[in-house]
Design a protein around this motif. Sequence first.
Motif, short mmCIF file in Angstrom:
data_model
loop_
_atom_site.label_atom_id
_atom_site.label_comp_id
_atom_site.label_asym_id
_atom_site.label_seq_id
_atom_site.Cartn_x
_atom_site.Cartn_y
_atom_site.Cartn_z
N ASP A 164 0.86 -1.19 0.00
CA ASP A 164 0.00 0.00 0.00
C ASP A 164 0.89 1.24 0.00
OD1 ASP A 164 -2.18 -1.61 0.02
OD2 ASP A 164 -2.74 -1.24 2.10
N ARG A 181 -4.61 7.17 -1.53
CA ARG A 181 -4.02 5.91 -1.07
C ARG A 181 -4.09 4.91 -2.21
NH1 ARG A 181 -7.50 5.23 4.32
NH2 ARG A 181 -8.98 6.39 3.03
N ARG A 210 -2.66 0.90 -3.95
CA ARG A 210 -2.17 -0.47 -3.72
C ARG A 210 -1.47 -0.93 -4.97
NH1 ARG A 210 -6.18 -4.27 -0.92
NH2 ARG A 210 -5.30 -3.06 0.81
N TYR A 234 -11.20 -6.93 -7.24
CA TYR A 234 -11.68 -5.56 -7.02
C TYR A 234 -12.92 -5.26 -7.86
CZ TYR A 234 -7.13 -5.29 -4.82
OH TYR A 234 -6.05 -5.54 -4.01
N ARG A 251 -10.88 -1.87 0.06
CA ARG A 251 -9.48 -1.87 0.47
C ARG A 251 -9.19 -3.03 1.42
NH1 ARG A 251 -6.49 1.98 4.15
NH2 ARG A 251 -4.39 2.15 3.32
N SER A 252 -10.15 -3.33 2.27
CA SER A 252 -10.04 -4.44 3.21
C SER A 252 -11.41 -4.68 3.81
CB SER A 252 -9.02 -4.14 4.32
OG SER A 252 -9.50 -3.10 5.16
N PRO A 308 -14.03 2.56 0.22
CA PRO A 308 -13.12 3.67 -0.10
C PRO A 308 -13.61 4.41 -1.35
CG PRO A 308 -12.18 1.62 -0.86
CD PRO A 308 -13.44 1.26 -0.11
N PHE A 368 -8.66 5.83 -3.22
CA PHE A 368 -8.05 4.50 -3.24
C PHE A 368 -8.04 3.99 -4.67
CE2 PHE A 368 -8.52 -0.20 -3.07
CZ PHE A 368 -7.27 -0.49 -2.54
#
Length: 785
Positions: free
Chosen positions: A92, A103, A105, A173, A178-179, A185, A190
Amino acid sequence: MIWHPTLRRKLLRDIRTQWPQFAAQTLIIVLGVALFTAAYGAYRNLNASYSGTFETERFADVWVTGGAAPAFAAEARTVPGVADAVVRRQADLPLRVGADKLRGRLVGLPADRPPAVNAPTILSGHYPAANEVLVEHHMAEHFGLRSGATLSVLGTDGWREVSVAGVASSAEYLWPARSRRDMFPLPDNFGVLFAAEPLATALAPESTEQALIRFAEPPSVATADRIKDLAAAHGAEEVVSRADQPSNWLLRMDINAFGELSYLFPLLFLSVAGLVAYVLLHRRVCAERPVIGVLLAGGVGRATLLWHYLQYGIATGLAGALGGILLGLAGSGALTSVYLRAIDLPASAAVVEVLPITLLGGVTFGVAAGALGALAPALLAFRTPPATAMRGATPSGSGRISLPERLIPVLRRLPARWLLVLRNIGRSPRRTWSTVLGTALSLLVILTSWTMLDTMTTALDVSFHQVQTADARVDFTTPVDQRRLAELTAAEGVTAAEPMVQLPVTLRSGGNSYSTVLIALPRDTTMHGLRPVAGSPTARPANGILVGKGIRPLLHVDLGATVEVNVSGAQAVQVPIAGVLDEPIGTFAYCTIEQLDALAGAPVPVNSALLRLAPGTDPDQIRRVLSDRPDIAAFEDLDQVNRLIDRYAGFFFVFIGVMLALGGLMAFAIIFTTMSINIVERRREVGVLRAGGMPPGMVARLITGENLLMTMLGVAPGLVLGVLGGRSFLDTYRNDQFQLDLVVRPGTLGIAALAVVCVATVSLLPGLRAVRTLDLAAILRERSD
């Protein structure tokens, strides 16, 4: 003989003479079958679309993060049933697209070929070469990125510019979660990039390696346990199954709930259709008892008579099923398209097909609803002795005053015509209870949908206006202090800033565990509302943590219990539960920053801040101003998070809105059928009143008053049934991330009750018009019960 020519002509004549009632009953079955065909067809289409995507991209079954990932993968390949085991890097890292920071990944790919597991689908462009990346399509669409564009990644050596090789879709995705702890997000906060392993290693040399396991077929319990044991033996930090993978979990939860509703709502509608068929046909059999007696005495077999009345129910069921299937097939494609657009699934992955099981199910449900509703009345006709039937119905006992008159003696002084209204209600219990039942069922189908709609609307309002009261959030590249927070408030439009720490944690109690986020805020925070459940403190405690109410059943703990808090790389600590919070969306843990420092034994780095913006401030302007600062890694407009969840819930609103509209239409059909049959079966009584000199207007008022009074008797049980129905259906959407409590607004109950009374009034109009045109001589010659 089952097929009797006379009875066949009678059946056709009955349908022709009572076509409004036949059409209304058929309409109810049309709605139920159409709903089943559309909802179940869409459910199967969504499952097929997901399954096709998973198969094409060879979606992983297990993600193992940390530890000796290469050694684990090598040993996992020897486990029977494992088709592939690959290792990749994932990190990340902050991203920058133009002036916007977010943010990000970074996911590693083999340099020379697509991966054997979780291979992204390239929608445009080409496979990434050196210093190139694939951009996940949600991010690409938001920022308008295409092949040849550039963006920057913040690696260990600072910002590095990379080229966009193309745009890709990934099964990981489909919903860009994100988690499990950050399911919603924003696309401007993101984004996901895919890069060849040499570039991924250069940008994040300290990143954690991740092993992906794909099974040849659904694994046995022993195989799954073997993989978990191997992961633990190699020091893995986290093991995630396909069922718990964030994107798949969220979408699967939504689709499974939708799948349950695709059965429950049609079952509700068709059950109502069966009850309506029973009530109406039962009343018709009772009205035709003399005819049944003549037929039986004339030699018509009981089986033939049974089949005659069953045919009426089967005819309505078959007509409704065919109409419902045609309507439902169109709705199935529309629902599928709405849902797939809501999650931006690429058109190439969408599957829209007509399955024989959907058509067969629609026909079966429709015919069964009509036939089962007609079965009991048909059996009544089957068992009727001819002599008893030919005598007709004879009142048992003498007349008596009505129950309202006995309870309220002053009512006995009412004019005779209004006493007639009161006493008619008790004179024919069958007619009264069928009307009450019709009203109650109408409110059931309306309120089941409406209360769910109110509940979701209230949950979103509470989450983003009472719990999350900040306007924006920023993440920093390095830990912050009070001086840097003060610099944030110096920006025009920012009125306040508060530090915040978010730590992924695992809470354990006994043999139960739950992974969530521990959120630390100042003790006197004004940017996060406190909504304690009954019995919990109303102020933030000095010691202990606050937990969302969803944790209680997961860990089997409550207020005052002690849980173990585990943070990766730190020693576990025992902390008491000082309060339980009523938060409808998300299940988190909270403490003060001071307490977090005490638990850690040292100050915990603060890398985020919550912001309050001045009224009328443009968040995008604040984003541009703050993103220019080198210490800002990302900016998040929390109002947009609200809109994002609205979008996720949009399909729910569409589906429930459709249910509400169909429920209203069904309510009209139920009440219209009940009211019209009330008037039809009283033709001789009305004729006697007219022949005795009562004006048509007075007769109409008496009938209206009687039927509306019976409708009012069904309102209270209908409201109760509607609330209970909404509560039962809402359970399909309740899980650890959505703790929804049924919301019943008084206005909703009042409007629903008023709507049913208005529908009942409108439903009376055709029958009341017929009262004015009755052939009195013909009616008085008829034999009636």
